[in-house]
Design a protein around this motif. Sequence first.
Motif, PDB file in Angstrom:
ATOM      1  N   ALA A   2      29.217  33.768  43.222  1.00 47.97           N
ATOM      2  CA  ALA A   2      30.814  32.487  43.017  1.00 47.97           C
ATOM      3  C   ALA A   2      29.159  31.292  42.241  1.00 47.97           C
ATOM      4  O   ALA A   2      30.042  30.546  41.218  1.00 47.97           O
ATOM      5  CB  ALA A   2      30.267  32.021  44.540  1.00 47.97           C
ATOM      6  N   LYS A   3      28.139  31.657  42.196  1.00 50.69           N
ATOM      7  CA  LYS A   3      27.334  30.830  41.602  1.00 50.69           C
ATOM      8  C   LYS A   3      27.640  31.287  39.883  1.00 50.69           C
ATOM      9  O   LYS A   3      27.573  29.853  39.417  1.00 50.69           O
ATOM     10  CB  LYS A   3      25.600  31.208  41.712  1.00 50.69           C
ATOM     11  N   LEU A   4      27.680  32.306  39.434  1.00 50.45           N
ATOM     12  CA  LEU A   4      27.735  32.530  38.298  1.00 50.45           C
ATOM     13  C   LEU A   4      28.925  31.966  37.357  1.00 50.45           C
ATOM     14  O   LEU A   4      28.952  31.163  36.586  1.00 50.45           O
ATOM     15  CB  LEU A   4      27.575  33.671  37.924  1.00 50.45           C
ATOM     16  N   ARG A   5      30.453  32.304  38.512  1.00 52.38           N
ATOM     17  CA  ARG A   5      31.752  32.010  38.477  1.00 52.38           C
ATOM     18  C   ARG A   5      31.381  30.252  37.693  1.00 52.38           C
ATOM     19  O   ARG A   5      32.119  29.351  37.020  1.00 52.38           O
ATOM     20  CB  ARG A   5      31.941  31.937  39.137  1.00 52.38           C
ATOM     21  N   ASP A   6      30.843  29.696  39.782  1.00 56.09           N
ATOM     22  CA  ASP A   6      30.527  27.825  39.290  1.00 56.09           C
ATOM     23  C   ASP A   6      29.640  27.118  37.829  1.00 56.09           C
ATOM     24  O   ASP A   6      29.777  26.609  36.729  1.00 56.09           O
ATOM     25  CB  ASP A   6      29.863  27.107  40.044  1.00 56.09           C
ATOM     26  N   VAL A   7      29.022  28.662  36.739  1.00 54.94           N
ATOM     27  CA  VAL A   7      27.927  28.550  36.096  1.00 54.94           C
ATOM     28  C   VAL A   7      29.173  28.493  34.727  1.00 54.94           C
ATOM     29  O   VAL A   7      28.989  27.335  34.085  1.00 54.94           O
ATOM     30  CB  VAL A   7      26.986  29.005  35.824  1.00 54.94           C
ATOM     31  N   THR A   8      29.920  29.563  34.760  1.00 57.71           N
ATOM     32  CA  THR A   8      30.392  29.825  33.458  1.00 57.71           C
ATOM     33  C   THR A   8      31.761  28.729  33.197  1.00 57.71           C
ATOM     34  O   THR A   8      32.296  29.275  32.685  1.00 57.71           O
ATOM     35  CB  THR A   8      30.846  31.889  33.265  1.00 57.71           C
ATOM     36  N   GLY A   9      32.469  29.563  34.672  1.00 57.02           N
ATOM     37  CA  GLY A   9      33.661  28.677  34.607  1.00 57.02           C
ATOM     38  C   GLY A   9      34.702  29.480  34.339  1.00 57.02           C
ATOM     39  O   GLY A   9      36.227  29.468  34.789  1.00 57.02           O
ATOM     40  N   GLU A  10      34.298  30.689  34.461  1.00 56.01           N
ATOM     41  CA  GLU A  10      35.202  32.378  33.961  1.00 56.01           C
ATOM     42  C   GLU A  10      35.010  33.062  35.873  1.00 56.01           C
ATOM     43  O   GLU A  10      34.335  33.112  36.803  1.00 56.01           O
ATOM     44  CB  GLU A  10      34.532  33.196  32.776  1.00 56.01           C
ATOM     45  N   THR A  11      35.895  34.257  35.613  1.00 55.49           N
ATOM     46  CA  THR A  11      35.999  34.992  36.303  1.00 55.49           C
ATOM     47  C   THR A  11      34.819  35.803  36.058  1.00 55.49           C
ATOM     48  O   THR A  11      34.530  36.553  35.159  1.00 55.49           O
ATOM     49  CB  THR A  11      37.426  35.501  36.599  1.00 55.49           C
ATOM     50  N   VAL A  12      34.643  36.084  37.465  1.00 57.48           N
ATOM     51  CA  VAL A  12      32.911  36.969  37.685  1.00 57.48           C
ATOM     52  C   VAL A  12      33.357  38.174  38.875  1.00 57.48           C
ATOM     53  O   VAL A  12      34.172  37.795  39.790  1.00 57.48           O
ATOM     54  CB  VAL A  12      32.129  36.501  38.554  1.00 57.48           C
ATOM     55  N   SER A  13      33.496  40.113  38.245  1.00 56.53           N
ATOM     56  CA  SER A  13      33.108  40.478  39.088  1.00 56.53           C
ATOM     57  C   SER A  13      32.706  41.855  38.404  1.00 56.53           C
ATOM     58  O   SER A  13      30.936  41.664  38.472  1.00 56.53           O
ATOM     59  CB  SER A  13      34.714  41.599  38.028  1.00 56.53           C
ATOM     60  N   LEU A  14      32.741  42.546  39.904  1.00 51.46           N
ATOM     61  CA  LEU A  14      32.100  43.706  40.362  1.00 51.46           C
ATOM     62  C   LEU A  14      32.643  45.162  40.718  1.00 51.46           C
ATOM     63  O   LEU A  14      33.789  45.221  40.899  1.00 51.46           O
ATOM     64  CB  LEU A  14      31.142  42.973  41.862  1.00 51.46           C
TER      65      LEU A  14
END
Length: 252
Positions: A97-109
Amino acid sequence: MADNITTSTTVRAVERALDILLYFAKSPRELSLSEIAREVGLHKSTAHRLLLSLQTKGFVRKQPGSDKYILGWSVLELLGNVYLSDELTTLALPEMAKLRDVTGETVSLYIRSGIERIRVQAVESNEPIRNVVAIGKKYPLYIGASGKVLLAFADEAVVEEVFLREQIPLDFAREDLLRQLDKIRIDGYAVSIQERDNGAAAIAAPVFGRNRECIAALSISGPVSRFTVDKMNQFVDALCASAAWLAKRLSH
């Protein structure tokens, strides 16, 4: 009485099949039919019949040209489903969620399941146009940033299995893929632009477990119109830092 006998026979067959699988866990190497029958305490004909059933379902594989067996990819598929509810996805969610907020893009695992990858966790972009993939969706390993990360850090046998079993397009050069995997190991991350989906781009980094095995790929993805090469380069360090943070938490 007949139903009880049938049930008892079925249960016993299941127990014997599980005994065979557990023996593979104690001896992680290829095993001959004779060895399996002896160690599990079965007649060779019974062991052979059970191995055929396990082979049909993908839990064991017979080595070509011999009577020896190894574990099959269905074991890893079960492991993949275990990951859906384990500490990996739980620990990863806040960081994603933090990475999404920094990048503005979808983050997946993603995790590897045999010669495929499965999306086990995601935090979608808040943008109206975004990359959306369902949790539990499977994709090949040989294409896409996350797939190539998982393949790059897998055993050589997995790479060979991909070439043997996957329906790789005829214009897909083996040597090109091997060079890409070497580069990913050196760089520590992978980039893909419109490889799996038209109009989509992604970067991915490995998440290592306690024994330095790659247990997952963490990725950022978005539309190529917004997630440009410059943007991807800008966010590589943040991605790798998040993957390293997750690996450190998992090692504690």
